[in-house]
Design a protein around this motif. Sequence first.
Motif, PDB file in Angstrom:
ATOM      1  N   ILE A 193      67.811 -21.268   0.200  1.00 32.17           N
ATOM      2  CA  ILE A 193      68.538 -20.310   0.399  1.00 32.17           C
ATOM      3  C   ILE A 193      68.144 -18.850   0.326  1.00 32.17           C
ATOM      4  N   LEU A 194      66.530 -18.671  -0.599  1.00 34.80           N
ATOM      5  CA  LEU A 194      66.173 -17.921  -0.741  1.00 34.80           C
ATOM      6  C   LEU A 194      65.118 -17.100   0.753  1.00 34.80           C
ATOM      7  N   ARG A 195      65.122 -18.190   1.560  1.00 32.42           N
ATOM      8  CA  ARG A 195      64.223 -17.994   2.651  1.00 32.42           C
ATOM      9  C   ARG A 195      65.089 -17.681   3.650  1.00 32.42           C
ATOM     10  N   ASP A 196      66.884 -17.615   3.285  1.00 34.32           N
ATOM     11  CA  ASP A 196      67.880 -17.699   4.551  1.00 34.32           C
ATOM     12  C   ASP A 196      68.974 -16.339   4.074  1.00 34.32           C
ATOM     13  N   ARG A 197      68.548 -16.527   2.800  1.00 34.94           N
ATOM     14  CA  ARG A 197      69.888 -15.850   2.955  1.00 34.94           C
ATOM     15  C   ARG A 197      70.252 -14.607   2.978  1.00 34.94           C
ATOM     16  N   ASN A 198      69.087 -13.551   3.381  1.00 34.42           N
ATOM     17  CA  ASN A 198      69.448 -12.212   4.326  1.00 34.42           C
ATOM     18  C   ASN A 198      69.750 -12.323   5.836  1.00 34.42           C
ATOM     19  N   HIS A 199      69.668 -13.148   6.679  1.00 32.88           N
ATOM     20  CA  HIS A 199      70.204 -13.473   8.165  1.00 32.88           C
ATOM     21  C   HIS A 199      71.761 -13.247   8.163  1.00 32.88           C
TER      22      HIS A 199
ATOM     23  N   LEU B 146      76.913 -17.240  13.997  1.00 30.92           N
ATOM     24  CA  LEU B 146      77.291 -17.714  13.166  1.00 30.92           C
ATOM     25  C   LEU B 146      76.765 -18.583  12.898  1.00 30.92           C
ATOM     26  N   VAL B 147      76.134 -19.099  11.241  1.00 33.30           N
ATOM     27  CA  VAL B 147      75.196 -20.161  11.251  1.00 33.30           C
ATOM     28  C   VAL B 147      76.137 -21.250   9.935  1.00 33.30           C
ATOM     29  N   MET B 148      75.782 -22.180   9.934  1.00 24.92           N
ATOM     30  CA  MET B 148      76.422 -23.150   9.219  1.00 24.92           C
ATOM     31  C   MET B 148      75.510 -23.482   8.475  1.00 24.92           C
TER      32      MET B 148
ATOM     33  N   PRO C 255      67.462 -25.499   8.918  1.00 26.26           N
ATOM     34  CA  PRO C 255      66.502 -25.059  10.535  1.00 26.26           C
ATOM     35  C   PRO C 255      65.541 -24.581  10.266  1.00 26.26           C
ATOM     36  N   THR C 256      64.851 -24.592  11.530  1.00 27.50           N
ATOM     37  CA  THR C 256      63.694 -23.484  11.144  1.00 27.50           C
ATOM     38  C   THR C 256      64.352 -22.415  11.187  1.00 27.50           C
ATOM     39  N   PRO C 257      62.855 -21.136  10.660  1.00 25.72           N
ATOM     40  CA  PRO C 257      63.136 -19.841  10.604  1.00 25.72           C
ATOM     41  C   PRO C 257      63.979 -19.272  12.133  1.00 25.72           C
ATOM     42  N   GLU C 258      63.457 -19.085  13.501  1.00 20.32           N
ATOM     43  CA  GLU C 258      63.434 -19.413  14.568  1.00 20.32           C
ATOM     44  C   GLU C 258      64.390 -19.320  15.379  1.00 20.32           C
ATOM     45  N   LEU C 259      65.374 -20.190  14.617  1.00 15.95           N
ATOM     46  CA  LEU C 259      66.699 -20.556  15.356  1.00 15.95           C
ATOM     47  C   LEU C 259      68.022 -20.071  14.205  1.00 15.95           C
ATOM     48  N   LEU C 260      66.890 -19.267  13.474  1.00 16.68           N
ATOM     49  CA  LEU C 260      68.095 -18.023  12.680  1.00 16.68           C
ATOM     50  C   LEU C 260      67.995 -16.609  12.784  1.00 16.68           C
ATOM     51  N   ASP C 261      66.785 -16.630  13.756  1.00 12.77           N
ATOM     52  CA  ASP C 261      66.396 -14.834  14.016  1.00 12.77           C
ATOM     53  C   ASP C 261      67.451 -15.351  15.551  1.00 12.77           C
ATOM     54  N   ALA C 262      66.948 -15.984  16.938  1.00 12.82           N
ATOM     55  CA  ALA C 262      67.468 -16.312  17.683  1.00 12.82           C
ATOM     56  C   ALA C 262      69.117 -16.112  17.213  1.00 12.82           C
ATOM     57  N   CYS C 263      69.593 -17.372  16.549  1.00 11.32           N
ATOM     58  CA  CYS C 263      71.672 -16.476  16.227  1.00 11.32           C
ATOM     59  C   CYS C 263      71.745 -15.311  15.483  1.00 11.32           C
TER      60      CYS C 263
END
Length: 893
Positions: A465-471, A443-445, A429-437
């Motif tokens: 994984i390195l980009r998203d693992r702190n969400h 929760l995000v799969m 996903p785009t990082p901003e979607l994860l920020d919004a979640c």
Amino acid sequence: MTSKFLRAVLVAVAFYFSISKLSASSASPRERLLFDFGWKFHLGDAPDAGTKFDYPEVSDLAKTHVEDIGKEGELANLSDAVEDNVGAGVSFVQPGFDDSGWRALDLPHDWVVELPFDSTADFHHGFKPVGLDFPQNSIGWYRREFDLPASDKGKVLWLEFDGVYRNSLVWLNGHCLGRHLSGYTGFRYDISQYANYGGKNELVVRADASRFEGWFYEGAGIYRHVWLEKTSPLAIAPDSVFVWNEFPNNKPEGVCAIHIQTQLRNPQTSDAKATVGCEIIDPSGQSLGEAHRAVDLPSKTDGLANLRFYLYSPNEPLGLALGIGDESSPHPPLLWSPETPNLYKLITTVESDGKVVDREETSFGIRTIAFDATNGFLLNGKRYQIQGTCNHQDHAGVGSAMPDALQYFRVKKLKEMGCNAIRTSHNAPTPELLDACDRLGVLVMDENRRFDDSDYESNELSDLILRDRNHPSVFIWSLGNEEMYLQGTKGTNATVTVDVAHAAAVRVVDTMQGLAHELDPTRLCTVAMNGGWGYGISTVIDVQGFNYRTRGIDAFREKFPDKLAIGTETASTRVTRDIYTDDKMAGYVAAYGTNGIERPWQWWPYYATHPFTSGGFVWTGFDYRGEPTPYKWPCISSHFGLMDTCGFPKDIYCYYQAWWTSQPMVHIMPHWNWSGKEGKNISVRVFSNCKEVELFLNGKSLGKQAMQPNWFLDWDVAYAPGVLSARGYDGDSDVVAETEVETTGAPTAVSLEPDRTMINADGEDLSIITISIRDAQGRIVPTASDRVHFTIQGPGKIIGVGNGDPSCHEPDKYPSQSGWQRSAFPVRHLAELLLFHPTQSRWQRSAFCGLAQVIVQSSKDAGNIQLTATADGLRPATVAIDSQACQPRACVP
């Protein structure tokens, strides 16, 4: 929307806009500058490109074939692009090239959404003329000039792309920085050695969308953000800060250990000593203390700093021996969940030689996640039922180039339905979607695109994984989707046996899953499988993913009682918003939900009563472009969504709202405008979570029915104009919910309703405006299709229009701001679509079943934006949007 939820949304949005500016703070040696404004664009390849940029690819980028495993990166020869300085002699790449005739635009940008529809184009991609059969529309070039101050010399400059679709090449000042194949993963280049300090720099990007990675609309171009990040030579390595929490026995009680891992880079020729400091800020903004660690960094090496920070209740003794540099704070942790999306902030500071050389801020949440073979998914120690939706990444009006505010709009729409989880189907996903979640609480799969164990694909998975693992929203990694050539019980072709395919699948999963566990030991992995359950992939994957075939789950469960499980893709129901009869010629599917692989009332009652399944993800939350099913042309988008492409809810949305939320509700379908059918039976369906529902026509009771859990109620009602109403009871005589549908009059007026009347004057923010056609009493006319014209005044612009009609071929874009107008004849090339015309075109869109949508974006000037909507014979409407002065994100000038 409840007041509690509204307050949560406002807090989340305020938090977003506050932390979005922190990375550019003058207190930090690190600068992160948005690189979205002021680009030039040209559609079509350079006239002298020839075959310079061609390279062989595997035959199928959508699904992995056994014989193609490991070949994608190998065929691309990615390092050769830099070593050979590919394209250095091409005209468009040359410094000083005259691009004054190119189109000026800002990012994000999707050029495919601007193309006309073409019945000969690929239906999977929404009948847009792009791909190998349309080379003139499939390659785009971007150029951007920018200055760098002389003071930047000696710094490390990172050029970061969050996503370019696809097969991109990037040059700076005539030097090739690299090739990136994937259209979904981010990538970065160190541009320090090629930068011109104290003068002009020229950045060039070529995107080639000739090949498809998916079987759905993907768009094309630089459709996500671009950034320029400047750091000291001694600095935190990109995406290297990792923060996670640990409780005893993985239950959220007792002492919470927060683990912090940071990697430092020292590219200098001299050794260095550094101190890493980590400060924890709680959700209220209070500092909880700092932990420190000294790190020795020999020249041209990286170093790792591991720190721990403990949170505990003041009345509970710490009971742990602190290590050197560890820190503790007598504050009980505030847990993150969709219901309580509490976010902490980690401030990581690097000091060397008595001064701060780097500073980075990381948002994180504290929670526990686990899977259990009996109780399914556990969040914060308790069973938590996944009420999820799968979603692609396009929206009406803008295609795949979605501004950040649109991500928040879509997540809020899902939450209002009761959705608590999103699957990013089928790509990073785009990082901003994860920020919004993270901030709104979903929760995000998080899903990987290509299923392969090559070095190239391993790097793609690593980057994800390195980009998203702190969400905190991300609770599981999905390594692939429906890999039919590897997951099934049949061979992939005459030369590949089932055993060979399964062995290859096991090897790929072992490699990918092992890498995921190494980079992130806190989460498990799954693969979304529509076949081959119990074979190959199933034997090694952490969590079995079920796609459809609900009736087959019991047999799998009996054979593998200890296997962890989740419904990765469940109902695939085909319905069109506010359409109640099938119409193959028009491309519409009745809203009663009789068409599809599995209906909601097939999958949800099963998953809701079988805890081991963990719940599941509906296909899909929103309609999306491409993959029209069950009809092809004139359909150009799917019918799967619980909402249409604009985010207007369908009736089926209310089925889920009934059983995924606790607020008493009643919903009636269909509308009650059936002129000419007086006296004939109309099938009436009621969605409700009340114990009993009573239906009335013009005040006369048509009977009361008991509601079966996870179901709905039906009546046959002889049509008569008037009011059809329903009352929901709690089992006694008390009415706890009621609603009605009413026969309307003819259209008399246009109405405008913005989702926000105040936006930021930052050139990015949005107001998403609903257009409705109403009668003299102010009621929405559900059969109206009036064409509405739009004009805008003030410091803003329209960036897209839509109506949710899956068969509408009207343009989503009318680029009137630049004086272009759509030609009046069929076109197959964007150059024909955007013919110069001395008069500006007017934005317009036909209503579909009474509704349409306009997306208005601010400029960087504050003021009052006024949108006016007119339609022949209808009373016009004007709405005011206040674009307020703000501090925009720091940008590349």
